[in-house]
Scaffold this motif. Structure first.
Motif, PDB file in Angstrom:
ATOM      1  N   ASN A  99       0.810  -1.221   0.000  1.00 32.37           N
ATOM      2  CA  ASN A  99       0.000   0.000   0.000  1.00 32.37           C
ATOM      3  C   ASN A  99       0.839   1.265   0.000  1.00 32.37           C
ATOM      4  O   ASN A  99       0.302   2.366   0.168  1.00 32.37           O
ATOM      5  N   ILE A 100       2.138   1.129  -0.183  1.00 30.86           N
ATOM      6  CA  ILE A 100       3.021   2.296  -0.286  1.00 30.86           C
ATOM      7  C   ILE A 100       3.700   2.249  -1.649  1.00 30.86           C
ATOM      8  O   ILE A 100       4.247   1.219  -2.055  1.00 30.86           O
ATOM      9  N   ALA A 101       3.635   3.378  -2.366  1.00 30.23           N
ATOM     10  CA  ALA A 101       4.245   3.444  -3.694  1.00 30.23           C
ATOM     11  C   ALA A 101       5.749   3.171  -3.588  1.00 30.23           C
ATOM     12  O   ALA A 101       6.448   3.793  -2.783  1.00 30.23           O
ATOM     13  N   ARG A 102       6.259   2.235  -4.398  1.00 27.05           N
ATOM     14  CA  ARG A 102       7.668   1.823  -4.316  1.00 27.05           C
ATOM     15  C   ARG A 102       8.588   2.874  -4.932  1.00 27.05           C
ATOM     16  O   ARG A 102       8.249   3.513  -5.923  1.00 27.05           O
ATOM     17  N   VAL A 103       9.741   3.021  -4.322  1.00 26.80           N
ATOM     18  CA  VAL A 103      10.791   3.885  -4.866  1.00 26.80           C
ATOM     19  C   VAL A 103      11.651   3.035  -5.798  1.00 26.80           C
ATOM     20  O   VAL A 103      12.199   2.014  -5.401  1.00 26.80           O
ATOM     21  N   LEU A 104      11.741   3.483  -7.045  1.00 22.47           N
ATOM     22  CA  LEU A 104      12.475   2.711  -8.047  1.00 22.47           C
ATOM     23  C   LEU A 104      13.896   3.216  -8.270  1.00 22.47           C
ATOM     24  O   LEU A 104      14.797   2.448  -8.576  1.00 22.47           O
ATOM     25  N   ASP A 105      14.076   4.519  -8.081  1.00 27.57           N
ATOM     26  CA  ASP A 105      15.385   5.093  -8.425  1.00 27.57           C
ATOM     27  C   ASP A 105      15.480   6.469  -7.786  1.00 27.57           C
ATOM     28  O   ASP A 105      14.495   7.010  -7.293  1.00 27.57           O
ATOM     29  N   GLY A 106      16.666   7.053  -7.828  1.00 32.31           N
ATOM     30  CA  GLY A 106      16.884   8.395  -7.330  1.00 32.31           C
ATOM     31  C   GLY A 106      18.164   8.954  -7.885  1.00 32.31           C
ATOM     32  O   GLY A 106      19.018   8.224  -8.383  1.00 32.31           O
ATOM     33  N   TRP A 120       4.346   4.463 -11.052  1.00 34.93           N
ATOM     34  CA  TRP A 120       3.244   5.337 -11.465  1.00 34.93           C
ATOM     35  C   TRP A 120       1.916   4.642 -11.152  1.00 34.93           C
ATOM     36  O   TRP A 120       1.652   3.525 -11.609  1.00 34.93           O
ATOM     37  N   VAL A 121       1.115   5.316 -10.360  1.00 42.35           N
ATOM     38  CA  VAL A 121      -0.181   4.775  -9.960  1.00 42.35           C
ATOM     39  C   VAL A 121      -1.251   5.420 -10.828  1.00 42.35           C
ATOM     40  O   VAL A 121      -1.485   6.621 -10.762  1.00 42.35           O
ATOM     41  N   ARG A 122      -1.868   4.597 -11.694  1.00 42.90           N
ATOM     42  CA  ARG A 122      -2.989   5.110 -12.494  1.00 42.90           C
ATOM     43  C   ARG A 122      -4.248   5.061 -11.624  1.00 42.90           C
ATOM     44  O   ARG A 122      -4.943   4.063 -11.580  1.00 42.90           O
ATOM     45  N   GLY A 123      -4.469   6.097 -10.916  1.00 38.15           N
ATOM     46  CA  GLY A 123      -5.601   6.048  -9.994  1.00 38.15           C
ATOM     47  C   GLY A 123      -6.118   7.422  -9.637  1.00 38.15           C
ATOM     48  O   GLY A 123      -5.617   8.455 -10.075  1.00 38.15           O
ATOM     49  N   ALA A 124      -7.172   7.410  -8.821  1.00 40.10           N
ATOM     50  CA  ALA A 124      -7.833   8.631  -8.370  1.00 40.10           C
ATOM     51  C   ALA A 124      -7.682   8.739  -6.863  1.00 40.10           C
ATOM     52  O   ALA A 124      -7.312   7.777  -6.179  1.00 40.10           O
ATOM     53  N   PRO A 166      -6.469  12.962   1.100  1.00 43.68           N
ATOM     54  CA  PRO A 166      -6.984  12.161  -0.018  1.00 43.68           C
ATOM     55  C   PRO A 166      -6.088  12.162  -1.251  1.00 43.68           C
ATOM     56  O   PRO A 166      -5.933  11.129  -1.904  1.00 43.68           O
ATOM     57  N   SER A 167      -5.484  13.308  -1.584  1.00 44.03           N
ATOM     58  CA  SER A 167      -4.687  13.368  -2.803  1.00 44.03           C
ATOM     59  C   SER A 167      -3.365  12.615  -2.676  1.00 44.03           C
ATOM     60  O   SER A 167      -2.681  12.395  -3.667  1.00 44.03           O
ATOM     61  N   ASN A 168      -3.009  12.219  -1.462  1.00 43.57           N
ATOM     62  CA  ASN A 168      -1.807  11.423  -1.263  1.00 43.57           C
ATOM     63  C   ASN A 168      -2.110   9.938  -1.100  1.00 43.57           C
ATOM     64  O   ASN A 168      -1.233   9.150  -0.746  1.00 43.57           O
ATOM     65  N   ILE A 169      -3.351   9.572  -1.329  1.00 43.94           N
ATOM     66  CA  ILE A 169      -3.747   8.158  -1.289  1.00 43.94           C
ATOM     67  C   ILE A 169      -4.527   7.876  -2.569  1.00 43.94           C
ATOM     68  O   ILE A 169      -5.672   8.315  -2.725  1.00 43.94           O
ATOM     69  N   LEU A 170      -3.902   7.195  -3.482  1.00 44.52           N
ATOM     70  CA  LEU A 170      -4.492   6.944  -4.790  1.00 44.52           C
ATOM     71  C   LEU A 170      -4.910   5.481  -4.900  1.00 44.52           C
ATOM     72  O   LEU A 170      -4.288   4.590  -4.311  1.00 44.52           O
ATOM     73  N   ILE A 171      -5.939   5.261  -5.677  1.00 46.49           N
ATOM     74  CA  ILE A 171      -6.445   3.914  -5.881  1.00 46.49           C
ATOM     75  C   ILE A 171      -6.514   3.642  -7.376  1.00 46.49           C
ATOM     76  O   ILE A 171      -7.056   4.463  -8.137  1.00 46.49           O
ATOM     77  N   ASP A 172      -5.958   2.516  -7.769  1.00 44.18           N
ATOM     78  CA  ASP A 172      -6.021   2.098  -9.173  1.00 44.18           C
ATOM     79  C   ASP A 172      -7.471   2.089  -9.629  1.00 44.18           C
ATOM     80  O   ASP A 172      -8.365   1.648  -8.903  1.00 44.18           O
ATOM     81  N   PRO A 179      -5.278   0.627  -2.254  1.00 42.72           N
ATOM     82  CA  PRO A 179      -4.796   2.012  -2.186  1.00 42.72           C
ATOM     83  C   PRO A 179      -3.276   2.075  -2.143  1.00 42.72           C
ATOM     84  O   PRO A 179      -2.616   1.170  -1.642  1.00 42.72           O
ATOM     85  N   LYS A 180      -2.748   3.161  -2.683  1.00 43.67           N
ATOM     86  CA  LYS A 180      -1.307   3.414  -2.662  1.00 43.67           C
ATOM     87  C   LYS A 180      -1.061   4.752  -1.987  1.00 43.67           C
ATOM     88  O   LYS A 180      -1.645   5.767  -2.360  1.00 43.67           O
ATOM     89  N   ILE A 181      -0.177   4.758  -0.988  1.00 38.69           N
ATOM     90  CA  ILE A 181       0.182   5.978  -0.274  1.00 38.69           C
ATOM     91  C   ILE A 181       1.405   6.570  -0.949  1.00 38.69           C
ATOM     92  O   ILE A 181       2.413   5.888  -1.139  1.00 38.69           O
ATOM     93  N   ILE A 182       1.293   7.840  -1.303  1.00 36.34           N
ATOM     94  CA  ILE A 182       2.400   8.509  -1.990  1.00 36.34           C
ATOM     95  C   ILE A 182       2.801   9.760  -1.214  1.00 36.34           C
ATOM     96  O   ILE A 182       2.175  10.125  -0.229  1.00 36.34           O
ATOM     97  N   ASP A 183       3.875  10.397  -1.682  1.00 35.61           N
ATOM     98  CA  ASP A 183       4.315  11.710  -1.228  1.00 35.61           C
ATOM     99  C   ASP A 183       4.663  11.751   0.249  1.00 35.61           C
ATOM    100  O   ASP A 183       3.957  12.333   1.065  1.00 35.61           O
ATOM    101  N   PHE A 184       5.798  11.129   0.595  1.00 36.24           N
ATOM    102  CA  PHE A 184       6.334  11.298   1.932  1.00 36.24           C
ATOM    103  C   PHE A 184       7.250  12.526   1.957  1.00 36.24           C
ATOM    104  O   PHE A 184       8.264  12.552   2.624  1.00 36.24           O
ATOM    105  N   GLY A 185       6.854  13.573   1.237  1.00 34.18           N
ATOM    106  CA  GLY A 185       7.695  14.756   1.049  1.00 34.18           C
ATOM    107  C   GLY A 185       7.978  15.524   2.309  1.00 34.18           C
ATOM    108  O   GLY A 185       8.967  16.231   2.395  1.00 34.18           O
ATOM    109  N   ILE A 186       7.108  15.424   3.307  1.00 37.85           N
ATOM    110  CA  ILE A 186       7.388  16.147   4.552  1.00 37.85           C
ATOM    111  C   ILE A 186       7.480  15.166   5.709  1.00 37.85           C
ATOM    112  O   ILE A 186       7.210  15.483   6.858  1.00 37.85           O
TER     113      ILE A 186
END
Length: 545
Positions: A99-106, A120-124, A166-172, A179-186
């Protein structure tokens, strides 16, 4: 990701630092659609977070695939933001959860700005997905529990998200991958960053999304942010999934000043979800209820009780009263789904009452004064009522006594009148006025006269007079009454005279054998035990006629 640009009030970054606004207008490197960063070809910008811009990109080697690539937002490449961004990349690399978007590279761009690549999560957004699919409350809770499990995994890895929304939790769109949790930016590492030695969110920064931000995040004096901050944000997300809105409107928070926003988040108590829904317009209620496959009138009934309690415990202002962990929130929701008692409802009323008293101290004092006045007034009135009742009881007692005395007086008068008529009969008989005497007896029957021990003299005389004249029925009545007076006067025996013989003779002559047999039984029981031979002789004469 898809999910649109940030809505009003969803982001508030560095409002207290005017230089951050100036930085957004300075000339910046030309990363953008069509450009290439490392082995990734940028196609289009699909969103932005607090400190980064997200692009849809195509990985060119070693495999070709669509990815989401995030770089420092143009104009925001300050040392503080770069440090926070670098922590995000390291934090995500620690986590491996479905349920957490994987980090592929940096890596870093040619201009030196860090970037990282996620699946890339194709979701809303989770809220949009639930509304479009018209998921019931139960299915929304099931989906929310999956999100909680992802956040709990991050906490176990020492990472706090701090921007759950909501915008940081996307669902295919197919819903098949959860659900996929994204944006651990802060995100902030729980254990801290041993290398940097600096606090990543200084007290001059206001980092996060106000509508979902915990009070301790909004409090510039609070530097100890822990996992319970994410519990609060999850509670706000659950609130919106249940009631259709957050208790604090994003547009309102965005329109007020920073100090007022902090005051709202720190002091204003949110309404329970059922109350918020009940206060909406009928049109809004209808739309929200339809998205949950529920009737508008039924939805607040379902929310009221356990769900209200679970949500309100998660978003407590005092973090010591929240669920200690995300797992605690999950377990309570699972109890609700299993129709078991939830922990959130235990000892709730006393705490709410204490908070109400603290919030409305003057009103409570005034209310207590009014209640005390009412109690004193009621006590005084009740005292007067008791006194009046005692007076009424005494009045009733005296009235009953007077009525009894009056009734006894009337009875005595009636007795006197009866004996007066009886005496008049005796006089008439002695004068030979038989017909007048009989008329008087019909008006005043012997049976109506109250007997006394002294009545036997009159009755004996009257009985003998009637017997001598052959008036057997009248004589019988007189002697029967005389027998009753004898029962009243045990000290005087009829055997001392010829009364027994006279009575037996009258009963026989009157032609009533049953009366004679009754007399025999009465006389035997009454006088058989006598020690006088004369009494026994008279008794035998009387009962053996």
């Amino acid at each position: 990701r898809t999910g649109g640009a940030t809505q009003a009030g969803e982001e508030l970054i560095d409002l207290s630092d005017p230089s951050s606004i100036e930085e957004t207008t300075r000339a910046t490197p030309n990363e953008g659609p069509g450009e290439r960063i490392g082995r990734y070809q940028l196609e289009k910008r699909i969103g932005e977070g607090g400190c980064g811009v997200v692009y849809l990109a195509e990985q060119l080697e070693p495999v070709r695939r669509k990815v989401a690539l995030k770089v420092i937002r143009l104009g925001m490449d300050t040392e503080r933001v770069i440090e926070r961004f670098e922590m995000e990349r390291q934090s995500l690399a620690l986590m491996d959860h479905p349920n957490i978007a994987r980090v592929l590279d940096g890596g870093a761009t040619d201009s030196g700005r860090p970037y990282f690549v996620m699946e890339w999560v194709r979701g809303a957004r989770i809220t949009d997905y639930c509304d479009v699919q018209q998921l019931s409350l139960r299915k929304r809770i099931d989906l929310f529990i999956e999100v909680c499990k992802g956040i709990q995994h991050a906490h176990q890895k020492g990472v706090i998200h701090r921007d759950i929304k909501p915008s940081n939790i996307l669902i295919d769109e197919s819903g098949g991958h959860g659900p996929k949790i994204i944006d651990f930016g802060i995100a902030k590492a729980i254990s801290g960053n041993a290398d940097s030695g600096t606090e990543h969110s200084s007290q001059d920064q206001f980092v996060g999304t106000p509508a979902y931000m915990s009070p301790e995040q909004a409090d510039r004096r609070e530097r100890d942010i822990d996992t319970r901050s994410d519990v609060y944000s999850l509670g706000m997300l659950l609130y919106e999934l249940m009631a259709g809105r957050t208790p604090f409107d994003s547009a309102e928070l965005a329109s007020v000043g920073l100090m007022e926003m902090r005051r709202i988040l720190l002091e204003r108590e949110p309404p329970v979800p059922s109350a918020l829904f009940a206060g909406m317009s009928p049109e809004d209620q209808q739309g929200i209820a339809v998205h949950r496959k529920c009737e508008p009138a039924k939805l607040p009934v379902v929310l009221k009780g356990d769900l209200d309690s679970v949500v309100m415990k998660a978003i407590e202002k005092d973090r010591a009263r929240r669920y200690e962990t995300v797992n605690g929130l999950v377990m309570d929701l699972q109890r609700y789904l299993a129709h078991e008692p939830v922990i959130a409802r235990q000892a709730k009323r006393t705490y709410v009452f204490r908070k109400f008293v603290r919030r409305n101290r003057l009103a409570v004092i005034a209310g207590v004064g009014i209640v005390l006045s009412l109690l004193i007034g009621l006590g005084t009135a009740y005292t007067y009522y008791l006194r009046e009742r005692e007076a009424l009881d005494e009045q009733l007692r005296l009235r009953q006594f007077a009525d009894a005395a009056h009734a006894n007086e009337l009875m005595r008068i009636d007795e006197a009148r009866g004996w007066e008529g009886f005496a008049h009969v005796s006089v008439l008989l002695s004068e030979g006025k038989t017909e007048e005497a009989d008329e008087q007896l019909r008006a005043t029957p012997i049976t109506s006269i109250r007997l006394s021990p002294q009545s036997s003299v009159v009755l004996r005389s009257l009985g003998n007079w009637n017997a001598l004249r052959g008036r057997w029925p009248q004589a019988t009545d007189c002697f029967k009454m005389m027998m009753k007076t004898d029962d009243l006067n045990r000290g005087q025996n009829l055997t001392n005279s010829l009364d027994l013989v006279a009575i037996s003779s009258v009963l026989i002559e009157g032609g009533k054998p049953q009366d004679y047999r009754a007399f025999q039984s009465w006389a035997t029981d009454r006088y058989a035990a006598s020690s006088s031979s004369l009494d026994v002789s008279r008794l035998l004469h009387a009962i053996l006629l």
